[in-house]
Design a protein around this motif. Structure first.
Motif, mmCIF file in Angstrom:
data_model
loop_
_atom_site.group_PDB
_atom_site.id
_atom_site.type_symbol
_atom_site.label_atom_id
_atom_site.label_comp_id
_atom_site.label_asym_id
_atom_site.label_seq_id
_atom_site.Cartn_x
_atom_site.Cartn_y
_atom_site.Cartn_z
ATOM 1 N N ALA A 182 3.334 43.763 -16.068
ATOM 2 C CA ALA A 182 2.509 43.981 -14.883
ATOM 3 C C ALA A 182 3.335 43.822 -13.609
ATOM 4 O O ALA A 182 3.196 44.610 -12.657
ATOM 5 C CB ALA A 182 1.333 43.002 -14.874
ATOM 6 N N LEU A 183 4.201 42.816 -13.573
ATOM 7 C CA LEU A 183 5.066 42.627 -12.407
ATOM 8 C C LEU A 183 6.054 43.780 -12.263
ATOM 9 O O LEU A 183 6.282 44.288 -11.153
ATOM 10 C CB LEU A 183 5.812 41.299 -12.512
ATOM 11 N N ARG A 184 6.612 44.204 -13.369
ATOM 12 C CA ARG A 184 7.587 45.305 -13.311
ATOM 13 C C ARG A 184 6.933 46.600 -12.845
ATOM 14 O O ARG A 184 7.580 47.422 -12.185
ATOM 15 C CB ARG A 184 8.237 45.490 -14.682
ATOM 16 N N SER A 185 5.657 46.772 -13.166
ATOM 17 C CA SER A 185 4.949 47.973 -12.719
ATOM 18 C C SER A 185 4.794 47.998 -11.200
ATOM 19 O O SER A 185 4.537 49.046 -10.606
ATOM 20 C CB SER A 185 3.567 48.067 -13.380
ATOM 21 N N GLU A 186 4.976 46.830 -10.575
ATOM 22 C CA GLU A 186 4.920 46.719 -9.110
ATOM 23 C C GLU A 186 6.315 46.841 -8.493
ATOM 24 O O GLU A 186 6.488 46.653 -7.293
ATOM 25 C CB GLU A 186 4.311 45.364 -8.713
ATOM 26 N N GLY A 187 7.310 47.130 -9.331
ATOM 27 C CA GLY A 187 8.679 47.247 -8.840
ATOM 28 C C GLY A 187 9.400 45.918 -8.717
ATOM 29 O O GLY A 187 10.434 45.816 -8.046
ATOM 30 N N ILE A 188 8.876 44.882 -9.375
ATOM 31 C CA ILE A 188 9.446 43.538 -9.299
ATOM 32 C C ILE A 188 10.359 43.293 -10.498
ATOM 33 O O ILE A 188 10.005 43.616 -11.639
ATOM 34 C CB ILE A 188 8.323 42.481 -9.279
ATOM 35 N N GLU A 189 11.525 42.727 -10.232
ATOM 36 C CA GLU A 189 12.435 42.345 -11.312
ATOM 37 C C GLU A 189 11.915 41.048 -11.925
ATOM 38 O O GLU A 189 11.901 40.002 -11.274
ATOM 39 C CB GLU A 189 13.855 42.140 -10.784
ATOM 40 N N ALA A 190 11.463 41.116 -13.169
ATOM 41 C CA ALA A 190 10.794 39.968 -13.780
ATOM 42 C C ALA A 190 11.206 39.801 -15.231
ATOM 43 O O ALA A 190 11.489 40.778 -15.936
ATOM 44 C CB ALA A 190 9.277 40.124 -13.681
ATOM 45 N N TYR A 191 11.214 38.554 -15.675
ATOM 46 C CA TYR A 191 11.583 38.210 -17.043
ATOM 47 C C TYR A 191 10.672 37.077 -17.513
ATOM 48 O O TYR A 191 10.111 36.347 -16.708
ATOM 49 C CB TYR A 191 13.041 37.760 -17.123
ATOM 50 N N GLY A 192 10.539 36.932 -18.824
ATOM 51 C CA GLY A 192 9.708 35.881 -19.382
ATOM 52 C C GLY A 192 10.473 35.026 -20.368
ATOM 53 O O GLY A 192 11.319 35.528 -21.117
ATOM 54 N N ILE A 193 10.185 33.736 -20.363
ATOM 55 C CA ILE A 193 10.797 32.788 -21.293
ATOM 56 C C ILE A 193 9.696 31.889 -21.839
ATOM 57 O O ILE A 193 8.894 31.347 -21.071
ATOM 58 C CB ILE A 193 11.886 31.942 -20.606
ATOM 59 N N THR A 194 9.652 31.730 -23.155
ATOM 60 C CA THR A 194 8.638 30.868 -23.754
ATOM 61 C C THR A 194 9.103 29.418 -23.734
ATOM 62 O O THR A 194 10.270 29.116 -23.994
ATOM 63 C CB THR A 194 8.339 31.285 -25.198
ATOM 64 N N ALA A 195 8.177 28.534 -23.424
ATOM 65 C CA ALA A 195 8.439 27.095 -23.464
ATOM 66 C C ALA A 195 7.112 26.368 -23.428
ATOM 67 O O ALA A 195 6.109 26.882 -22.928
ATOM 68 C CB ALA A 195 9.318 26.660 -22.292
ATOM 69 N N ASP A 196 7.114 25.151 -23.942
ATOM 70 C CA ASP A 196 5.933 24.292 -23.943
ATOM 71 C C ASP A 196 6.076 23.298 -22.795
ATOM 72 O O ASP A 196 6.980 22.458 -22.800
ATOM 73 C CB ASP A 196 5.846 23.559 -25.278
ATOM 74 N N ALA A 197 5.189 23.385 -21.802
ATOM 75 C CA ALA A 197 5.283 22.510 -20.637
ATOM 76 C C ALA A 197 5.075 21.043 -20.982
ATOM 77 O O ALA A 197 5.438 20.164 -20.193
ATOM 78 C CB ALA A 197 4.267 22.944 -19.582
ATOM 79 N N GLY A 198 4.511 20.774 -22.143
ATOM 80 C CA GLY A 198 4.316 19.391 -22.562
ATOM 81 C C GLY A 198 5.488 18.803 -23.304
ATOM 82 O O GLY A 198 5.455 17.635 -23.707
ATOM 83 N N SER A 199 6.547 19.581 -23.483
ATOM 84 C CA SER A 199 7.731 19.124 -24.220
ATOM 85 C C SER A 199 8.945 19.154 -23.316
ATOM 86 O O SER A 199 9.378 20.222 -22.878
ATOM 87 C CB SER A 199 7.970 20.027 -25.444
#
Length: 215
Positions: free
Chosen positions: A46-63
């Motif tokens: 969705a961000l890239r469709s707006e022309g934004i350079e974006a990446y995702g990384i999985t992580a558990d905020a409780g760890s």
């Protein structure tokens, strides 16, 4: 000059993604952190469709270990974090007499432990450069606790204190720390529309004139 990097811990269709979009449309590269890979892919697309350079990384905020690994990956692959936005939270209802110490501590591991862990991953590089920004998503429940959301009340109060003490410690080193204290339920087409709230984060980042905005 390369784009600055904003990392949002706690990606989601509300505040997190709208803050990501706001910073992205203002020239930042965006890293989204969330537990769900499928959701991350949707958000990044969705961000890239707006022309934004974006990446995702999985992580558990409780760890702490999971977050540390995520930020190591970010530094190695994308460089130093210029702006950290901590938006993760455990929204669990319940009166204080229904809580167990184990449940409370588990919730606090996300609500404030993850906030501290995330901040500690970016502060050393920001100290070296004598600049950087760390923003937290707070809530008025920190100051006006609800007996029906006792764990969340405790967690947001602890995170607010973390944000304000970090702000006092790091300001002399050129690092700005702030918190946006949201006073209502986030929902589109209301006074608490996440798109409007995202503007508050951007204003706080740009102006750096107060450490807490109550919205």
């Amino acid at each position: 000059m390369s784009k600055k990097l904003a990392v949002i811990v706690g990606a989601g269709p509300g505040v997190g993604n709208h803050v990501a979009k706001k910073f992205g449309l203002n020239g930042f590269r965006i890293i989204l952190i969330s537990r769900s890979l499928n959701s991350l892919n949707t958000y990044v697309d969705a961000l890239r469709s707006e022309g934004i350079e974006a990446y995702g990384i999985t992580a558990d905020a409780g760890s702490a270990e999971s977050l540390e690994q995520a930020f190591d990956q970010i530094k190695q692959s994308y460089g130093v974090t210029d702006v950290l936005v901590y938006n993760a939270v455990t929204r669990v209802g319940g009166k204080p007499t229904t809580l167990t110490p184990e449940v409370l501590l588990n919730n606090l591991s996300v609500d404030v432990g993850g906030a501290l862990t995330s901040a500690l991953q970016v502060i050393p590089d920001q100290r070296k450069r004598k600049e950087g920004t760390i923003l937290f998503t707070g809530g008025s429940i920190a100051m006006h606790p609800s007996p029906d959301y006792s764990s969340l009340s405790i967690g947001k109060a602890a995170m607010r204190n973390l944000a304000l003490t970090l702000a006092a410690e790091l300001a002399p080193e050129g690092i700005f720390v702030g918190t946006v204290t949201i006073s209502g339920v986030v929902q589109a087409v209301t006074d608490y529309d996440p798109e409007q709230i995202a503007n508050v984060y951007w204003d706080l980042f740009e102006k750096r004139d107060q450490h807490e905005v109550i919205y």
